[in-house]
Enzyme design. Structure first.
Site, PDB file in Angstrom:
ATOM      1  N   HIS A 260       0.861  -1.196   0.000  1.00  0.00           N
ATOM      2  CA  HIS A 260       0.000   0.000   0.000  1.00  0.00           C
ATOM      3  C   HIS A 260       0.891   1.238   0.000  1.00  0.00           C
ATOM      4  CE1 HIS A 260      -3.298   2.604   0.376  1.00  0.00           C
ATOM      5  NE2 HIS A 260      -4.017   1.983   1.291  1.00  0.00           N
TER       6      HIS A 260
ATOM      7  N   TYR B  18      -0.882   7.408   3.100  1.00  0.00           N
ATOM      8  CA  TYR B  18      -0.316   6.600   4.187  1.00  0.00           C
ATOM      9  C   TYR B  18       1.208   6.644   4.110  1.00  0.00           C
ATOM     10  CZ  TYR B  18      -5.109   5.114   4.957  1.00  0.00           C
ATOM     11  OH  TYR B  18      -6.451   5.112   5.238  1.00  0.00           O
TER      12      TYR B  18
ATOM     13  N   HIS C  59      -2.794   6.943  -1.078  1.00  0.00           N
ATOM     14  CA  HIS C  59      -3.845   7.543  -0.244  1.00  0.00           C
ATOM     15  C   HIS C  59      -3.357   8.274   1.002  1.00  0.00           C
ATOM     16  CE1 HIS C  59      -6.517   4.146  -2.090  1.00  0.00           C
ATOM     17  NE2 HIS C  59      -6.172   5.088  -2.968  1.00  0.00           N
TER      18      HIS C  59
END
Length: 365
Positions: free
Chosen positions: A168, A173, A171
């Site tokens: 990931h 993070y 977004h």
């Protein structure tokens, strides 16, 4: 319009997907104290039974004290690993394929309002918003330990039996916080004025993941221009900057770029209809996944404000797929509401497609 393009096999390294449909990772917060339950395993098994080509799990966090922002977000270490093996076994028993999404939230603390981090919050410069410092920047030791923790989770994914791994990096993070100049004001080797400078942390994470899973397991990297902290934020303003950002990550070992947009049909740069996934495939040459409000008429951010959505035409998506602008399609809320969505699309049972309502976020249907 024929849906045949969605149901062609696709090979990534030694893994052959039966179709082009990926279940998008969606945070569910149904793992008490970070441990997935049998209900979580059943939730993923039902999507495998429903025909999904590749399931990407909800974000599951590495072994760092403040890697999550919700007590019910699953972890990917320690006593959670046998439970993740149960998830894998359930999905494989149903004939499915599955990848964990390996995650670290960094300084993004918004989801679990009652959640107190178990230790120091990791972030490149201690910012929660551009210019808003709240935490201490990561030390060199913090950075090294975090990269090692990503590698450890990758090794665990291989040992547990997952078919691929997704990182990931989107977004707003942790990895994305290093990419984004708004939150990365470091002046050492982990920051700098150029996109290439700020990509170094992500590159080292990719290398650690690649080493952890070996050469044969596909590594997917999820990326976004937009951030939860700023929907209008952009890493790359031009195609050249996109290459500067993504080429080092490709060289480090990414096999597939998962290009997150809020609306997949929106062009990424002026002068072309190509979306984020389309430009990435064109310029980097690696397979891409498109995502963003696929199969529904409402935009997914609005769902968190209570808005529902109805089934929408896939014709524009399929035309792009037939034109080979991208290779795979990630579906989120439509699959959240209906585990059989893929089979219904394949079989032409569009009258049976379900609306998405916010209540679907509160259950593991």
């Amino acid at each position: 319009m024929s849906v045949d393009a969605l149901f062609q096999p696709f090979k990534i390294k030694n893994l052959t997907l039966p179709n082009r449909i990926v279940m998008a990772p969606m945070t569910r917060s149904f793992s008490p104290n970070g441990i997935p339950t049998s209900d979580v395993a059943g939730y993923y098994r039902r999507r495998a039974e429903g025909g999904v080509g590749l399931i990407v799990t909800e974000g599951t966090v590495i072994e760092r004290p403040a890697a999550r922002n919700d007590a019910n977000v699953p972890v990917f270490h320690g006593e959670a690993l046998p439970q993740w093996k149960s998830v894998v076994d359930e999905v494989h028993a149903a004939g499915g394929l599955i990848a964990p999404q390996i995650w670290h939230v960094g300084s993004a603390r918004g989801q679990g309002a009652d959640w107190t981090p178990l230790g120091k919050v990791d972030s490149p410069s201690g910012f929660t918003l551009p210019g808003k410092a709240k935490y201490e920047p990561m030390t060199e030791e913090d950075v090294a330990d975090t990269i090692a923790a990503f590698g450890k989770s990758a090794r665990a994914a291989r040992e547990v039996g997952f078919d691929a791994v997704e990182i990931h990096g989107a977004h707003g993070y942790l990895i994305d916080q290093f990419f984004w100049g708004g939150l990365n004001a470091r002046e050492d080797r982990w920051g700098g004025p150029t996109i290439a400078d700020r990509t170094r942390f992500g590159v080292e994470v990719v290398k650690a993941i690649r080493e952890g899973v070996g050469d044969d397991i596909p590594v997917i990297l999820r990326l976004s221009q937009w951030k939860q902290q700023d929907y209008a934020a952009r890493i790359a303003e031009t195609p050249d900057q996109l290459v500067e950002w993504l080429a080092p990550l490709s060289d480090a070992g990414v096999d597939v770029f998962h290009c997150s947009q809020r609306r997949f049909w929106e062009p990424e740069f002026e002068g072309s209809d190509l979306n984020f996934a389309g430009w990435t495939k064109k310029l980097i040459g690696k397979p891409t996944i498109t995502v963003g409000s696929v199969g529904l008429d409402g935009e997914f951010i609005a769902a968190f404000g209570g808005e529902g959505s109805r089934p929408a035409s896939l014709d524009g998506l399929i035309r792009r797929l037939e034109n080979e602008e991208f290779d795979l399609v990630a579906v989120g809320r439509a699959l959240l509401a209906d585990p059989q969505w893929v089979n219904k699309i394949r079989d032409g049972r569009t009258s049976e497609l379900q609306n998405f309502e916010r209540e679907a976020l509160a259950t593991l249907s």
